[in-house]
Design a protein around this motif. Structure first.
Motif, PDB file in Angstrom:
ATOM      1  N   VAL A  13       4.745  -1.042   2.914  1.00  0.00           N
ATOM      2  CA  VAL A  13       4.088   0.256   3.046  1.00  0.00           C
ATOM      3  C   VAL A  13       5.031   1.372   2.607  1.00  0.00           C
ATOM      4  N   ARG A  14       4.497   2.289   1.800  1.00  0.00           N
ATOM      5  CA  ARG A  14       5.171   3.551   1.517  1.00  0.00           C
ATOM      6  C   ARG A  14       4.267   4.676   1.992  1.00  0.00           C
ATOM      7  N   VAL A  47      -3.165   3.567  -2.545  1.00  0.00           N
ATOM      8  CA  VAL A  47      -3.132   2.629  -3.664  1.00  0.00           C
ATOM      9  C   VAL A  47      -2.675   1.275  -3.123  1.00  0.00           C
ATOM     10  N   VAL A  48      -3.550   0.285  -3.244  1.00  0.00           N
ATOM     11  CA  VAL A  48      -3.269  -1.071  -2.783  1.00  0.00           C
ATOM     12  C   VAL A  48      -2.960  -1.948  -3.982  1.00  0.00           C
ATOM     13  N   SER A  83      -7.505   1.695  -5.905  1.00  0.00           N
ATOM     14  CA  SER A  83      -7.100   3.071  -5.647  1.00  0.00           C
ATOM     15  C   SER A  83      -8.232   3.839  -4.982  1.00  0.00           C
ATOM     16  N   PHE A  84      -7.879   4.619  -3.958  1.00  0.00           N
ATOM     17  CA  PHE A  84      -8.859   5.399  -3.206  1.00  0.00           C
ATOM     18  C   PHE A  84      -8.304   6.797  -2.991  1.00  0.00           C
ATOM     19  N   ILE A 101       0.853  -1.189   0.000  1.00  0.00           N
ATOM     20  CA  ILE A 101       0.000   0.000   0.000  1.00  0.00           C
ATOM     21  C   ILE A 101       0.886   1.235   0.000  1.00  0.00           C
ATOM     22  N   THR A 102       0.558   2.179  -0.860  1.00  0.00           N
ATOM     23  CA  THR A 102       1.209   3.489  -0.865  1.00  0.00           C
ATOM     24  C   THR A 102       0.177   4.520  -0.447  1.00  0.00           C
TER      25      THR A 102
END
Length: 259
Positions: free
Chosen positions: A197-198, A211-212, A224-225, A132-133
């Motif tokens: 994770v970023r 963004v997963v 994307s959310f 996830i970013t």
């Protein structure tokens, strides 16, 4: 009627309280608010008073409140809806909450979704990679532990700054107010020590973006959310309070279920 007790009436909890009192969740009523710093008309003095009138307690007060109250809520036979899911990166706390007997342990999905398809994919076969970013307004990610260069880059820079790149467990420790979606994703998929994770601070960002990405035997997924930030707390998405309300709606017997 579903009786709802609320722990925490800050930026997010106040929205939950307001909407419950307005009747937004059909068949649910707010019966008490536990927050020593807020003078609410339904304020109670202690957890026992809150539990005496609640079928479900919403924790919306942060990691410390979950540590202090979570086990007691479940052991009282009351369902516990957790918003500060990042606290479960603490293995001891996760174990205590899971093992407590009584009410159900419910995790709010917060500002992202897609857990249904990812869990289905895991039943088909292993997920090899999940990441996830999360990109947030730069100022919302400043932390005391950062060096001067990073803090200055977030405070006055003109380009996005990656402030963290590592596993979910460490992300939850370093960004306790910003990593609840990371924790929920970890618990729903391959765990705190494998989800990558970023965390990115963007001076131009006005919304919170997640963004997963996931891949495995069943396929490859990208979700994307992009959410409006809470006007009172830019570290979280405004929609999170409504995720709590949606969860409470789902606790009522529905005419239609999305399974």
């Amino acid at each position: 009627m579903l009786r709802v007790g609320l722990i925490g009436c800050g930026a997010m909890g106040s929205v939950v309280a307001r909407e419950l009192e307005a009747g937004t969740v059909d068949g649910a009523v707010l019966t008490g608010v536990l927050d020593p710093e807020v003078d609410h008309r339904l304020g109670v003095a202690d957890l026992d008073s809150l539990l005496s009138e609640a079928d479900v307690v919403v924790e919306a007060a942060g990691h410390g409140a979950l540590r202090d109250c979570g086990v007691a809520v479940r052991e009282a036979g009351t369902d516990l809806l957790v918003v500060s899911v990042g606290a479960l990166a603490d293995e001891a706390l996760e174990s205590q909450l899971r093992q407590a007997e009584g009410g159900r342990l419910l995790l709010c999905t917060g500002a992202i979704g897609g857990f249904d398809i990812l869990r289905a994919a895991m039943m088909f076969g292993p997920l090899d990679d999940v990441s996830i970013t999360s990109t947030k307004p730069a100022a919302a990610l400043v932390r005391p532990w950062m060096d001067e260069t990073m803090r200055d880059g977030l405070a006055a820079g003109s380009a996005p700054v990656t402030v963290f790149d590592g596993v979910a467990r460490m992300a939850c420790e370093r960004f306790p107010e910003s990593a609840n979606v990371t924790a929920t994703l970890s618990l729903a998929t391959i765990g705190f020590d494998r989800v990558r994770v970023r965390m990115v601070g963007d001076p131009e960002a006005t919304r919170v973006r997640h963004v997963v990405s996931a891949s495995g035997t069943a396929g490859t997924y990208e979700l994307s959310f992009e959410n409006a930030a809470s006007p009172d707390n830019p570290r979280t998405s405004a929609v999170t309070a409504y995720s709590v309300l949606r969860a409470l709606t789902d606790l009522r017997p529905p005419a239609v279920s999305f399974l």
